[in-house]
Write a protein that holds these residues in place. Structure first.
Motif, short mmCIF file in Angstrom:
data_model
loop_
_atom_site.label_atom_id
_atom_site.label_comp_id
_atom_site.label_asym_id
_atom_site.label_seq_id
_atom_site.Cartn_x
_atom_site.Cartn_y
_atom_site.Cartn_z
N PRO A 67 0.84 -1.07 0.10
CA PRO A 67 -0.16 0.03 0.02
C PRO A 67 0.76 1.34 -0.15
O PRO A 67 0.36 2.23 -0.37
CB PRO A 67 -1.00 -0.17 1.15
N GLU A 68 2.21 1.23 0.36
CA GLU A 68 2.99 2.38 0.29
C GLU A 68 3.42 2.88 -1.20
O GLU A 68 3.77 3.88 -1.35
CB GLU A 68 4.40 2.12 1.19
N LEU A 69 3.07 1.85 -2.03
CA LEU A 69 3.41 2.09 -3.48
C LEU A 69 2.37 2.26 -4.36
O LEU A 69 2.40 2.94 -5.43
CB LEU A 69 4.26 0.88 -4.05
N ILE A 70 0.98 2.03 -3.97
CA ILE A 70 -0.11 2.09 -5.03
C ILE A 70 -1.42 2.42 -4.06
O ILE A 70 -1.68 1.76 -3.13
CB ILE A 70 -0.18 0.91 -5.80
N GLU A 71 -2.31 3.29 -4.63
CA GLU A 71 -3.53 3.75 -4.05
C GLU A 71 -4.51 3.21 -4.95
O GLU A 71 -4.47 3.40 -6.04
CB GLU A 71 -3.67 5.25 -4.23
N ILE A 72 -5.55 2.47 -4.44
CA ILE A 72 -6.59 1.58 -4.88
C ILE A 72 -7.95 2.36 -4.72
O ILE A 72 -8.34 2.59 -3.46
CB ILE A 72 -6.68 0.25 -4.71
N ALA A 73 -8.69 2.29 -5.65
CA ALA A 73 -10.35 2.70 -5.34
C ALA A 73 -11.01 1.94 -6.25
O ALA A 73 -11.01 1.74 -7.58
CB ALA A 73 -10.38 4.26 -6.08
N LYS A 74 -11.75 0.99 -5.53
CA LYS A 74 -12.64 -0.33 -5.93
C LYS A 74 -14.13 0.21 -6.18
O LYS A 74 -14.52 0.90 -5.23
CB LYS A 74 -12.29 -1.47 -5.24
N ASP A 75 -14.51 0.10 -7.01
CA ASP A 75 -16.01 0.23 -7.42
C ASP A 75 -17.01 -1.03 -6.95
O ASP A 75 -16.35 -2.05 -6.59
CB ASP A 75 -16.61 0.78 -8.61
N ASN A 76 -18.22 -1.05 -7.16
CA ASN A 76 -19.14 -2.16 -6.86
C ASN A 76 -19.24 -3.20 -7.76
O ASN A 76 -19.24 -4.48 -7.33
CB ASN A 76 -20.66 -1.64 -6.67
N SER A 77 -18.47 -3.13 -8.88
CA SER A 77 -18.33 -4.04 -9.91
C SER A 77 -17.05 -5.01 -9.61
O SER A 77 -16.85 -6.00 -10.41
CB SER A 77 -18.40 -3.56 -11.36
N GLY A 78 -16.33 -4.64 -8.85
CA GLY A 78 -14.63 -5.29 -8.55
C GLY A 78 -13.91 -4.70 -9.40
O GLY A 78 -12.69 -4.89 -9.26
N ALA A 79 -14.19 -3.60 -10.40
CA ALA A 79 -13.24 -3.02 -11.07
C ALA A 79 -12.86 -1.86 -10.13
O ALA A 79 -13.16 -1.54 -9.10
CB ALA A 79 -13.78 -2.71 -12.28
N GLY A 80 -12.04 -0.75 -11.10
CA GLY A 80 -11.74 0.43 -10.29
C GLY A 80 -10.63 1.40 -10.96
O GLY A 80 -10.45 1.14 -12.05
N ARG A 81 -9.88 1.82 -9.92
CA ARG A 81 -8.81 2.58 -10.71
C ARG A 81 -7.55 2.40 -9.41
O ARG A 81 -7.75 2.19 -8.26
CB ARG A 81 -9.12 4.07 -10.97
N ALA A 82 -6.48 2.74 -10.01
CA ALA A 82 -5.16 2.76 -9.20
C ALA A 82 -4.11 3.96 -9.70
O ALA A 82 -4.40 4.15 -10.64
CB ALA A 82 -4.66 1.31 -9.13
N ARG A 83 -3.41 4.37 -8.39
CA ARG A 83 -2.70 5.31 -8.81
C ARG A 83 -1.34 5.45 -7.98
O ARG A 83 -1.42 4.76 -6.83
CB ARG A 83 -3.10 6.82 -8.90
N LEU A 84 -0.06 5.66 -8.56
CA LEU A 84 1.14 5.44 -7.93
C LEU A 84 0.99 6.42 -6.69
O LEU A 84 0.74 7.66 -6.95
CB LEU A 84 2.31 5.49 -8.59
N THR A 85 1.60 6.31 -5.71
CA THR A 85 2.00 6.97 -4.46
C THR A 85 3.38 7.87 -4.75
O THR A 85 3.88 7.58 -5.82
CB THR A 85 2.04 6.21 -3.04
N GLN A 86 3.58 8.75 -4.16
CA GLN A 86 5.02 9.35 -4.43
C GLN A 86 6.18 8.31 -4.11
O GLN A 86 7.10 8.35 -5.06
CB GLN A 86 5.22 10.42 -3.29
#
Length: 73
Positions: free
Chosen positions: A41-60
């Motif tokens: 979790p120190e390397l990537i931020e995750i936002a999951k939606d209700n379908s199980g998909a979502g989005r991710a972005r790198l942390t600093q």
């Protein structure tokens, strides 16, 4: 933190390559479980939606690792 394996490095590069202007990359419901279970979790931020998909972005820290990998390959 342990060393990253080849799969984790690949996922970091994938998120970096697919990011939009805000740094978020779309993640399918097939890839999301890999991010949730294999990525520190120190390397990537995750936002999951209700379908199980979502989005991710790198942390600093994640961004720094991807930048460093460019010099190593």
């Amino acid at each position: 933190m342990e060393k990253l394996d080849a799969g984790q490095k690949h996922l970091l590069k994938l998120v970096d390559r697919e990011k939009d202007g805000d740094g978020w990359a779309k993640v399918s419901s097939l890839v999301m479980p890999l991010l949730e279970t294999n990525m520190p979790p120190e390397l990537i931020e995750i936002a999951k939606d209700n379908s199980g998909a979502g989005r991710a972005r790198l942390t600093q820290q994640g961004r720094g690792i991807v930048d460093a990998m460019a010099w190593m390959s």
